[in-house]
Scaffold this motif. Structure first.
Motif, short mmCIF file in Angstrom:
data_model
loop_
_atom_site.label_atom_id
_atom_site.label_comp_id
_atom_site.label_asym_id
_atom_site.label_seq_id
_atom_site.Cartn_x
_atom_site.Cartn_y
_atom_site.Cartn_z
N VAL A 6 0.86 -1.19 0.00
CA VAL A 6 0.00 0.00 0.00
C VAL A 6 0.90 1.24 0.00
O VAL A 6 1.67 1.46 0.94
N GLY A 7 0.78 2.03 -1.08
CA GLY A 7 1.69 3.17 -1.30
C GLY A 7 2.71 2.72 -2.34
O GLY A 7 3.54 1.85 -2.08
N THR A 8 2.62 3.32 -3.53
CA THR A 8 3.48 2.85 -4.63
C THR A 8 4.42 3.96 -5.07
O THR A 8 4.46 4.35 -6.23
N GLY A 9 5.15 4.51 -4.11
CA GLY A 9 6.16 5.52 -4.41
C GLY A 9 7.52 4.88 -4.57
O GLY A 9 7.62 3.72 -5.00
N TYR A 10 8.58 5.60 -4.22
CA TYR A 10 9.94 5.08 -4.38
C TYR A 10 10.10 3.74 -3.64
O TYR A 10 10.60 2.77 -4.20
N VAL A 11 9.64 3.70 -2.40
CA VAL A 11 9.84 2.48 -1.61
C VAL A 11 8.84 1.39 -2.01
O VAL A 11 9.20 0.24 -2.23
N GLY A 12 7.57 1.77 -2.14
CA GLY A 12 6.53 0.78 -2.44
C GLY A 12 6.75 0.11 -3.79
O GLY A 12 6.63 -1.13 -3.91
N LEU A 13 7.11 0.90 -4.79
CA LEU A 13 7.27 0.31 -6.12
C LEU A 13 8.49 -0.61 -6.17
O LEU A 13 8.44 -1.69 -6.78
N VAL A 14 9.56 -0.20 -5.51
CA VAL A 14 10.76 -1.06 -5.48
C VAL A 14 10.46 -2.33 -4.67
O VAL A 14 10.78 -3.45 -5.10
N ASN A 24 6.82 -13.92 -5.82
CA ASN A 24 5.56 -13.68 -5.13
C ASN A 24 4.54 -13.04 -6.08
O ASN A 24 4.89 -12.46 -7.10
N GLN A 25 3.28 -13.12 -5.69
CA GLN A 25 2.21 -12.45 -6.43
C GLN A 25 1.93 -11.13 -5.72
O GLN A 25 1.50 -11.13 -4.56
N VAL A 26 2.21 -10.01 -6.40
CA VAL A 26 2.17 -8.71 -5.71
C VAL A 26 1.11 -7.78 -6.31
O VAL A 26 1.05 -7.62 -7.54
N THR A 27 0.32 -7.18 -5.44
CA THR A 27 -0.59 -6.12 -5.89
C THR A 27 -0.17 -4.83 -5.19
O THR A 27 -0.10 -4.77 -3.96
N CYS A 28 0.13 -3.81 -5.99
CA CYS A 28 0.48 -2.50 -5.44
C CYS A 28 -0.76 -1.61 -5.45
O CYS A 28 -1.46 -1.52 -6.47
N GLU A 43 4.09 2.05 -17.52
CA GLU A 43 5.02 3.19 -17.38
C GLU A 43 5.47 3.31 -15.93
O GLU A 43 4.64 3.27 -15.02
N ILE A 44 6.77 3.51 -15.72
CA ILE A 44 7.29 3.70 -14.36
C ILE A 44 7.34 5.20 -14.07
O ILE A 44 8.00 5.94 -14.80
N PRO A 45 6.65 5.66 -13.03
CA PRO A 45 6.59 7.12 -12.81
C PRO A 45 7.85 7.74 -12.21
O PRO A 45 7.94 8.95 -12.11
N ILE A 46 8.82 6.94 -11.78
CA ILE A 46 10.05 7.50 -11.20
C ILE A 46 11.24 7.01 -12.01
O ILE A 46 11.13 6.01 -12.74
N TYR A 47 12.38 7.70 -11.85
CA TYR A 47 13.61 7.21 -12.47
C TYR A 47 14.41 6.47 -11.41
O TYR A 47 14.81 7.06 -10.41
N GLU A 48 14.59 5.19 -11.59
CA GLU A 48 15.39 4.39 -10.64
C GLU A 48 16.11 3.33 -11.47
O GLU A 48 15.46 2.43 -12.02
N PRO A 49 17.44 3.45 -11.60
CA PRO A 49 18.17 2.55 -12.48
C PRO A 49 17.91 1.07 -12.19
O PRO A 49 17.89 0.65 -11.03
N GLY A 50 17.69 0.31 -13.25
CA GLY A 50 17.53 -1.15 -13.11
C GLY A 50 16.11 -1.59 -12.78
O GLY A 50 15.77 -2.77 -12.92
N LEU A 51 15.27 -0.65 -12.37
CA LEU A 51 13.91 -1.03 -11.98
C LEU A 51 13.10 -1.48 -13.20
O LEU A 51 12.27 -2.40 -13.11
N ASP A 52 13.36 -0.83 -14.35
CA ASP A 52 12.55 -1.11 -15.54
C ASP A 52 12.60 -2.57 -15.98
O ASP A 52 11.57 -3.16 -16.32
N VAL A 53 13.78 -3.17 -15.92
CA VAL A 53 13.92 -4.55 -16.40
C VAL A 53 13.07 -5.49 -15.53
O VAL A 53 12.30 -6.32 -16.05
N LEU A 82 2.97 -1.45 4.31
CA LEU A 82 2.60 -0.04 4.30
C LEU A 82 3.84 0.75 3.90
O LEU A 82 4.82 0.78 4.66
N ALA A 83 3.83 1.31 2.70
CA ALA A 83 4.98 2.10 2.22
C ALA A 83 4.46 3.50 1.93
O ALA A 83 4.53 4.00 0.81
N LEU A 84 3.95 4.12 2.96
CA LEU A 84 3.24 5.39 2.83
C LEU A 84 4.12 6.55 3.29
O LEU A 84 5.07 6.36 4.05
#
Ligand SMILES: NC(=O)c1ccc[n+]([C@@H]2O[C@H](COP(=O)([O-])OP(=O)(O)OC[C@H]3O[C@@H](n4cnc5c(N)ncnc54)[C@H](O)[C@@H]3O)[C@@H](O)[C@H]2O)c1
Ligand SMILES: O=c1ccn([C@@H]2O[C@H](COP(=O)(O)OP(=O)(O)O[C@H]3O[C@H](CO)[C@@H](O)[C@H](O)[C@H]3O)[C@@H](O)[C@H]2O)c(=O)[nH]1
Length: 438
Positions: A6-14, A24-28, A43-53, A82-84
């Motif tokens: 819950v919370g899909t920012g820098y921490v939640g998305l990573v 795992n089966q993940v729902t953000c 589309e990834i809303p942040i720039y974080e190297p290596g996350l795209d792959v 909780l990544a809020l």
């Protein structure tokens, strides 16, 4: 495992992406509709190297999905992260409204035992508050665990997949077993999962960030003294960093620490101390020194021009608070640009990733350029705030022709002093001698 984040920012998305990568089966879940729509489109809303792959693979294989609906997101989840946000409130304490809102919402919709994991950085005692908020309306058994996150932006995927350690605060044996299973793929090389109680885990996160902020600040003070006594802070860094008790990392003097974590976390720990009637004196000094450090170059720029900054054009290289991110939260560049504008200067700027975010804050008050060199064209001076690698070996001759004055104010100590001398630059850096052309 079925996981909700819950919370899909820098921490939640990573977190979500990396746990999908380990099978795992993940729902953000996020309340930001536009963000979720973009994620659903791939589309990834942040720039974080290596996350795209990792993101592309796990989305394609159906292990990573996104929703704005909390009940849908947590359905059948054994763990709920909780990544809020926990931004500073008016008094400096961490504002828990986002966390407690979700905790309130979770109570009535939990339909089976789940471990609710607090990944956000939260003050001591928060796990108890989250537990109480959920318990008000919960019909099923649950545990609340503190599991602070130590990733650094820019290297977040690597930090997450190969953590130095994982800290887990829980006194529940059942939750402990779930956490061991969840993290097993990430600690195969013997990096530990360290178990403790919830309050100690919450304190560990603030202790880590405050210690690192203190380490940087100590070096910034050494740098300030070096300037007075005629010593070179980079030599001192090498001289002390080789002592394994001190360590080589986080000893780089510069234009002050920024980002979304150190400033707010040092402040929040100071506030916690006050709440518990303890005067944490080092933290006050760390905050004071960093406040001044961020503005350190401004008087030097101002004094360089006999007639002041008004009407001058200052080129700025680097807007993000550190390289390899587009994050501009508490970035030293922003504060400096605002001061330059207030003094009547014009600013031309270049950053490989963060220009859009700065545009969002400062709009057309700044001229954004497509290359570092374009920012220099007809500028009166160059200021550097972020150590992006492309700034490390620029074409100094070309720069000298574009700039009206061959002068650099470098907040990251990118260049050797001899090199600057040879190239005929006036060069100001941090904790080192000022270079003036012969
Ligand atoms: N950024 C880092 O490098 C980092 C590293 C370690 C820990 N932390 C901590 O992790 C926490 C999150 O930080 P971040 O940088 O990821 O924040 P962020 O602002 O990038 O992301 C938070 C997300 O939560 C969403 N959100 C807010 N309310 C919500 C709700 N009710 N339901 C669902 N989503 C909601 C926001 O829309 C946003 O997308 C903070 O406590 C921070 O201190 C951050
Ligand atoms: O030697 C150094 C190292 C860093 N910095 C500055 O310190 C700030 C923070 O840098 P860094 O720690 O690399 O980035 P963050 O992504 O903010 O990561 C910190 O904050 C996160 C959020 O809590 C934690 O998870 C990480 O462990 C912690 O390093 C930046 O402004 C850097 O320029 C220096 O000035 N000198």
């Amino acid at each position: 495992m079925k996981i909700a984040v819950v919370g899909t920012g820098y921490v939640g998305l990573v977190t979500g992406t990396c746990f999908a990568e380990t099978g795992n089966q993940v729902t953000c879940v996020d309340i930001d509709v536009r963000k979720v729509e973009r994620l659903q489109k791939g589309e990834i809303p942040i720039y974080e190297p290596g996350l795209d792959v990792l993101f592309d693979r796990n989305v394609a294989e159906g292990r990573l999905v996104f929703t704005t609906n909390l009940a849908e997101g947590i359905k059948d989840a054994q763990v709920i992260f909780l990544a809020l946000p926990t931004p500073p409130g008016e008094d400096g304490s961490a504002d828990l409204k986002y966390i407690l809102k979700v905790a309130d919402d979770l109570g009535p919709i939990l339909d089976q035992y789940a471990v609710i994991i607090d990944k956000s950085t939260v003050p001591v005692g928060t796990a108890e508050k989250v537990r109480a908020a959920i318990a008000k309306n919960a019909k099923v058994d649950f545990d609340v665990v503190s599991n602070p996150e130590f990733l650094r932006e820019g290297v977040a995927v690597e930090d997450f997949m190969k953590p130095d350690r994982v800290v887990v605060g829980t006194t529940s044996e059942k939750a402990k077993r779930v956490m061991e299973k969840l993290y097993a793929p990430l600690v195969r090389q013997g990096n530990p999962v360290i178990f403790m109680d919830e309050r100690s885990a919450e304190m560990t996160k603030y202790a880590a960030n405050s210690f690192l902020a203190m380490k940087i600040t100590f070096m910034n003070e050494i740098a300030n003294l070096c300037e007075k006594v005629g010593a070179n802070v980079d030599d001192i860094r090498r001289g002390i960093g080789t002592d394994s008790r001190i360590g080589k990392r986080f000893l780089f003097a510069g234009i002050g620490y920024g980002g979304s974590c150190f400033p707010k976390d040092v402040q929040a720990l100071a506030k916690t101390s006050l709440d518990y009637d303890y005067d944490f004196r080092i933290l006050k000094s760390v905050m004071d020194v960093n406040y001044d450090q961020k503005k350190k170059l401004l008087p030097m720029v101002d004094n360089f021009f006999a007639d002041g900054l008004k009407g001058k054009t200052i080129a700025v290289w680097g807007l993000a608070f550190k390289p390899y991110t587009d994050d501009i939260r508490e970035a030293p560049a922003l504060e400096n640009i605002e001061a330059l504008l207030a003094a009547g200067a014009k600013v031309t700027a270049y950053d490989p990733e963060a220009m859009n975010n700065v545009k969002g804050v400062l709009g057309d008050q700044v001229t954004f350029c497509h290359t570092p060199y374009a920012a220099l064209d007809d500028a009166d001076a160059l200021m550097i705030f972020t150590e992006w690698p492309q700034f490390r070996t620029p074409e100094f001759e070309k720069m000298g022709k574009l700039l009206k004055n061959k002068v650099i104010f470098d907040g990251r100590n990118l260049y050797e002093l001899d090199q600057m001398r040879e190239m005929g630059y006036t060069y100001y850096s941090i904790g080192r001698e000022k270079v003036v052309p012969a």
